[in-house]
Design a protein around this motif. Structure first.
Motif, PDB file in Angstrom:
ATOM      1  N   ALA A 197       2.732  -8.902  -2.180  1.00  0.00           N
ATOM      2  CA  ALA A 197       2.215  -7.758  -2.047  1.00  0.00           C
ATOM      3  C   ALA A 197       3.287  -6.756  -2.763  1.00  0.00           C
ATOM      4  O   ALA A 197       2.658  -5.862  -3.454  1.00  0.00           O
ATOM      5  CB  ALA A 197       1.968  -7.332  -0.687  1.00  0.00           C
ATOM      6  N   ALA A 198       4.413  -7.195  -2.757  1.00  0.00           N
ATOM      7  CA  ALA A 198       5.556  -6.187  -3.365  1.00  0.00           C
ATOM      8  C   ALA A 198       5.486  -6.269  -4.953  1.00  0.00           C
ATOM      9  O   ALA A 198       5.286  -5.130  -5.765  1.00  0.00           O
ATOM     10  CB  ALA A 198       6.808  -6.668  -2.977  1.00  0.00           C
ATOM     11  N   VAL A 199       5.125  -7.589  -5.568  1.00  0.00           N
ATOM     12  CA  VAL A 199       5.185  -7.803  -6.816  1.00  0.00           C
ATOM     13  C   VAL A 199       3.830  -7.276  -7.624  1.00  0.00           C
ATOM     14  O   VAL A 199       3.720  -7.163  -8.890  1.00  0.00           O
ATOM     15  CB  VAL A 199       5.599  -9.380  -7.399  1.00  0.00           C
ATOM     16  N   MET A 200       2.713  -7.090  -6.627  1.00  0.00           N
ATOM     17  CA  MET A 200       1.370  -6.627  -7.241  1.00  0.00           C
ATOM     18  C   MET A 200       1.332  -5.234  -6.954  1.00  0.00           C
ATOM     19  O   MET A 200       0.051  -4.672  -6.838  1.00  0.00           O
ATOM     20  CB  MET A 200       0.304  -7.521  -6.551  1.00  0.00           C
ATOM     21  N   GLY A 201       2.477  -4.362  -6.707  1.00  0.00           N
ATOM     22  CA  GLY A 201       2.513  -3.055  -6.759  1.00  0.00           C
ATOM     23  C   GLY A 201       2.364  -2.301  -5.476  1.00  0.00           C
ATOM     24  O   GLY A 201       2.031  -1.061  -5.238  1.00  0.00           O
ATOM     25  N   GLY A 202       2.202  -3.050  -4.290  1.00  0.00           N
ATOM     26  CA  GLY A 202       2.187  -2.655  -3.150  1.00  0.00           C
ATOM     27  C   GLY A 202       3.383  -1.645  -2.384  1.00  0.00           C
ATOM     28  O   GLY A 202       4.646  -1.971  -2.968  1.00  0.00           O
ATOM     29  N   THR A 203       3.128  -0.706  -1.786  1.00  0.00           N
ATOM     30  CA  THR A 203       3.872   0.197  -1.132  1.00  0.00           C
ATOM     31  C   THR A 203       4.741  -0.508   0.044  1.00  0.00           C
ATOM     32  O   THR A 203       4.127  -1.644   0.616  1.00  0.00           O
ATOM     33  CB  THR A 203       3.192   1.478  -0.492  1.00  0.00           C
ATOM     34  N   PRO A 204       5.859  -0.137   0.519  1.00  0.00           N
ATOM     35  CA  PRO A 204       6.399  -0.743   1.761  1.00  0.00           C
ATOM     36  C   PRO A 204       5.549  -0.918   2.891  1.00  0.00           C
ATOM     37  O   PRO A 204       5.629  -1.803   3.574  1.00  0.00           O
ATOM     38  CB  PRO A 204       7.676   0.140   2.136  1.00  0.00           C
ATOM     39  N   GLU A 205       4.685   0.274   3.023  1.00  0.00           N
ATOM     40  CA  GLU A 205       3.752   0.330   4.161  1.00  0.00           C
ATOM     41  C   GLU A 205       2.733  -1.052   3.825  1.00  0.00           C
ATOM     42  O   GLU A 205       2.218  -2.031   4.760  1.00  0.00           O
ATOM     43  CB  GLU A 205       3.110   1.275   4.327  1.00  0.00           C
ATOM     44  N   GLN A 206       2.050  -1.145   2.662  1.00  0.00           N
ATOM     45  CA  GLN A 206       1.463  -2.134   2.281  1.00  0.00           C
ATOM     46  C   GLN A 206       1.834  -3.593   2.446  1.00  0.00           C
ATOM     47  O   GLN A 206       1.449  -4.692   3.121  1.00  0.00           O
ATOM     48  CB  GLN A 206       0.702  -2.077   1.033  1.00  0.00           C
ATOM     49  N   VAL A 207       3.344  -3.676   2.146  1.00  0.00           N
ATOM     50  CA  VAL A 207       3.901  -4.959   2.092  1.00  0.00           C
ATOM     51  C   VAL A 207       4.253  -5.202   3.817  1.00  0.00           C
ATOM     52  O   VAL A 207       4.067  -6.396   4.004  1.00  0.00           O
ATOM     53  CB  VAL A 207       5.496  -4.791   1.523  1.00  0.00           C
ATOM     54  N   GLU A 208       4.591  -4.332   4.478  1.00  0.00           N
ATOM     55  CA  GLU A 208       4.548  -4.586   6.037  1.00  0.00           C
ATOM     56  C   GLU A 208       3.248  -4.979   6.661  1.00  0.00           C
ATOM     57  O   GLU A 208       3.356  -5.952   7.422  1.00  0.00           O
ATOM     58  CB  GLU A 208       5.318  -3.484   6.704  1.00  0.00           C
ATOM     59  N   ASN A 209       2.210  -4.346   6.085  1.00  0.00           N
ATOM     60  CA  ASN A 209       0.745  -4.667   6.413  1.00  0.00           C
ATOM     61  C   ASN A 209       0.530  -6.254   6.161  1.00  0.00           C
ATOM     62  O   ASN A 209       0.074  -6.944   7.109  1.00  0.00           O
ATOM     63  CB  ASN A 209      -0.336  -3.837   5.947  1.00  0.00           C
ATOM     64  N   ALA A 210       0.882  -6.559   4.877  1.00  0.00           N
ATOM     65  CA  ALA A 210       0.576  -8.027   4.594  1.00  0.00           C
ATOM     66  C   ALA A 210       1.321  -8.916   5.470  1.00  0.00           C
ATOM     67  O   ALA A 210       0.701 -10.092   5.700  1.00  0.00           O
ATOM     68  CB  ALA A 210       0.961  -8.007   2.965  1.00  0.00           C
ATOM     69  N   ALA A 211       2.471  -8.854   5.722  1.00  0.00           N
ATOM     70  CA  ALA A 211       3.317  -9.598   6.542  1.00  0.00           C
ATOM     71  C   ALA A 211       2.707  -9.623   7.840  1.00  0.00           C
ATOM     72  O   ALA A 211       2.777 -10.789   8.247  1.00  0.00           O
ATOM     73  CB  ALA A 211       4.878  -9.145   6.398  1.00  0.00           C
ATOM     74  N   GLU A 212       2.370  -8.470   8.403  1.00  0.00           N
ATOM     75  CA  GLU A 212       1.641  -8.725   9.795  1.00  0.00           C
ATOM     76  C   GLU A 212       0.635  -9.550   9.470  1.00  0.00           C
ATOM     77  O   GLU A 212       0.227 -10.356  10.849  1.00  0.00           O
ATOM     78  CB  GLU A 212       1.541  -7.378  10.261  1.00  0.00           C
ATOM     79  N   ILE A 213      -0.383  -9.382   8.706  1.00  0.00           N
ATOM     80  CA  ILE A 213      -1.534  -9.994   8.854  1.00  0.00           C
ATOM     81  C   ILE A 213      -1.462 -11.707   8.688  1.00  0.00           C
ATOM     82  O   ILE A 213      -2.017 -12.295   9.380  1.00  0.00           O
ATOM     83  CB  ILE A 213      -2.495  -9.495   7.393  1.00  0.00           C
ATOM     84  N   ALA A 214      -0.420 -12.120   8.038  1.00  0.00           N
ATOM     85  CA  ALA A 214      -0.123 -13.507   7.725  1.00  0.00           C
ATOM     86  C   ALA A 214       0.392 -14.057   8.919  1.00  0.00           C
ATOM     87  O   ALA A 214       0.217 -15.003   9.540  1.00  0.00           O
ATOM     88  CB  ALA A 214       0.718 -13.381   6.543  1.00  0.00           C
ATOM     89  N   LEU A 215       1.380 -13.395   9.641  1.00  0.00           N
ATOM     90  CA  LEU A 215       2.016 -13.778  11.011  1.00  0.00           C
ATOM     91  C   LEU A 215       1.093 -13.793  12.084  1.00  0.00           C
ATOM     92  O   LEU A 215       1.148 -14.807  12.829  1.00  0.00           O
ATOM     93  CB  LEU A 215       3.166 -12.909  11.251  1.00  0.00           C
ATOM     94  N   GLU A 216       0.434 -12.975  12.220  1.00  0.00           N
ATOM     95  CA  GLU A 216      -0.756 -12.704  13.315  1.00  0.00           C
ATOM     96  C   GLU A 216      -1.666 -13.894  13.222  1.00  0.00           C
ATOM     97  O   GLU A 216      -1.832 -14.362  14.348  1.00  0.00           O
ATOM     98  CB  GLU A 216      -1.549 -11.311  13.124  1.00  0.00           C
TER      99      GLU A 216
END
Length: 457
Positions: free
Chosen positions: A358-377
């Motif tokens: 998410a980070a290298v594809m231009g995500g904001t810190p909030e989108q990066v945190e969201n991506a991590a949460e979705i994957a872990l959940e």
């Protein structure tokens, strides 16, 4: 709280960071303690407890401990030298670590597997002892391999030494909420904050060269896995599949016959290549563990090879972002399968990879945190039940699915604005609680799940 990117990503050997690398590191630490002692030593003994006993043979824990007591360490491990050393140790029933002379050590009798209750500090416990000429124990230490190659003594664990006690860093976030608040107030990305923390401790050049080596070892591991076939060791007769799948994918290129979901095969093949190498005892990078070593490099390779606009110049950003998320999981929960099941290994790896992508594809810190949460959940509750105690079934394929989930999680997060219902901190805490409630037989003991429902031969 500060965990270096080089603590989350460590170059080592397969098949397990907790069960192979950790015991080897513990043995090296014990040798250092012996060197600093005023006693004259004549022999060595050791005992493996909990998960280290139950799945130790499948994870080569005994082999790693023996080699560790002979002076081998993961960072400089040489397989040819190790095989020669093992033959000599079994023939002479001695080890000769530097600075300690010749010590009596018969692996068949002096290294025992204790299948009783685990030691109190952690499921991965071991006791190392040094003896005098009469065979009496004159130095003893208990070590815990707490996941990802991290090792603590009994006293260190009790004193909380698994947390950082170094000099202050500019952005000392210990939760995702703090991480997002610091990103907002500073205007920096997660990778930029992580860079500032790393360089405040080790300098800019050390960070750059270290990250370059980490990715090089990861990519080399993928390449070896994609070019090697045969049967994996251990007795299950598991066939390496990454090379065959990769060859087929290459042959299909340009034929305009591929279904869109074929991209999942590419992701899985990259991950399986790494974990087949790990299962064979090859050189891998903990990400954050050996059992989950394929997820992060597979997603990086997918991004570089298949996503328009990807550039190797941003791999450092991916790794730093992933390490920040991995550090939060380790600090607030666990990355150890023996402590919290595979949700703590492949689940953590998937969250790290999703955040990095998410980070290298231009995500904001909030989108990066969201991506991590979705994957872990969507790894919560996953047990660790390796057949025959080997990091092969279901571990190899599981890394492939972890990579696919990571990419899907990153893509979903980038379709939104970063707002979501379940915070990453809540998901990490849920993972911790789930691991605490999980039956011990599903936590890397091979006493439940697939390990007991699939013939071990």
């Amino acid at each position: 709280m500060f965990l270096s990117v080089f603590e989350m990503f460590k170059v080592g050997i397969g098949p397990s960071s907790s069960h192979t690398m950790g015991p080897m590191v513990a043995a090296a630490r014990f040798l250092d303690r012996m060197r600093a002692s005023p006693f004259d030593f004549a022999g060595l003994r050791g005992s493996l407890h909990g998960s280290l006993a139950f799945t130790g043979v499948g994870h080569a824990t005994d082999r790693a401990t023996i080699l560790g007591l002979a002076g081998f360490v993961p960072e400089t491990y040489d397989n040819e030298a190790a095989e020669a050393a093992l033959s000599d140790i079994r023939a002479t029933k001695t080890v000769r670590p530097d600075g300690l002379g010749t010590l009596q050590f018969d692996p068949a009798h002096d290294l025992t597997f204790d299948y009783g209750p685990s030691l109190p500090g952690h499921a991965n416990g071991m006791i190392l002892m040094a003896t005098d000429a009469q065979g009496d124990v004159i130095l003893q230490e208990t070590y815990y391999s707490i996941g990802g190659g991290f090792v603590m003594t009994e006293d260190e664990l009790a004193a909380g030494k698994d947390t950082d006690d170094g000099p202050p860093v500019p952005y000392p976030f210990k939760s995702a909420a703090e991480m997002l608040e610091m990103a907002h107030s500073s205007g920096k990305t997660i990778a930029q904050m992580k860079t500032a923390n790393e360089t405040s401790r080790g300098g800019d050049q050390s960070l750059k060269s270290g990250l370059t080596r980490i990715w090089q070892v990861m990519d080399d591991c993928i390449e070896r896995g994609l070019s090697t076939d045969g049967i994996l060791p251990g007795g299950l007769k598991v066939k390496r599949r990454a090379k065959g799948i990769h060859d087929a994918l290459l042959a299909e290129r340009g034929m305009n016959l591929n279904a869109p979901h074929t991209i999942n095969d590419w992701m899985s093949t990259y991950a399986m290549a790494v974990n087949e190498e790990n299962a064979a005892g090859g050189q891998v990078v903990t990400a954050p563990t050996n059992g989950a070593a394929g997820v992060v490099p597979a997603v990086i390779r997918y991004w570089l090879d298949h996503v328009p606009g990807a550039t190797p110049a941003r791999v450092d950003e991916f790794l730093l972002t992933a390490a920040a998320i991995g550090g939060l999981v380790k600090y607030n929960a666990s990355i150890s399968g023996a402590e919290a099941g595979c949700q703590a290994e492949v689940g953590s790896a998937s969250a790290m990879a999703a955040a990095g992508l998410a980070a290298v594809m231009g995500g904001t810190p909030e989108q990066v945190e969201n991506a991590a949460e979705i994957a872990l959940e969507h790894h919560l509750g996953m047990s660790c039940d390796p057949v025959k105690g080997l990091v092969q079934v279901p571990c190899i394929e599981r890394n492939g699915l972890g990579a696919i989930k990571a990419v899907s999680a990153a893509s979903l997060s980038l379709r939104g604005d970063g707002t979501h219902l379940v915070p990453l901190d809540a998901c990490i805490e849920t993972m911790r609680q789930t691991g605490a409630d999980m039956s011990e037989k599903y936590k890397e003991t091979s006493l439940g799940g697939l390990a007991t429902n699939v013939p071990n031969c």
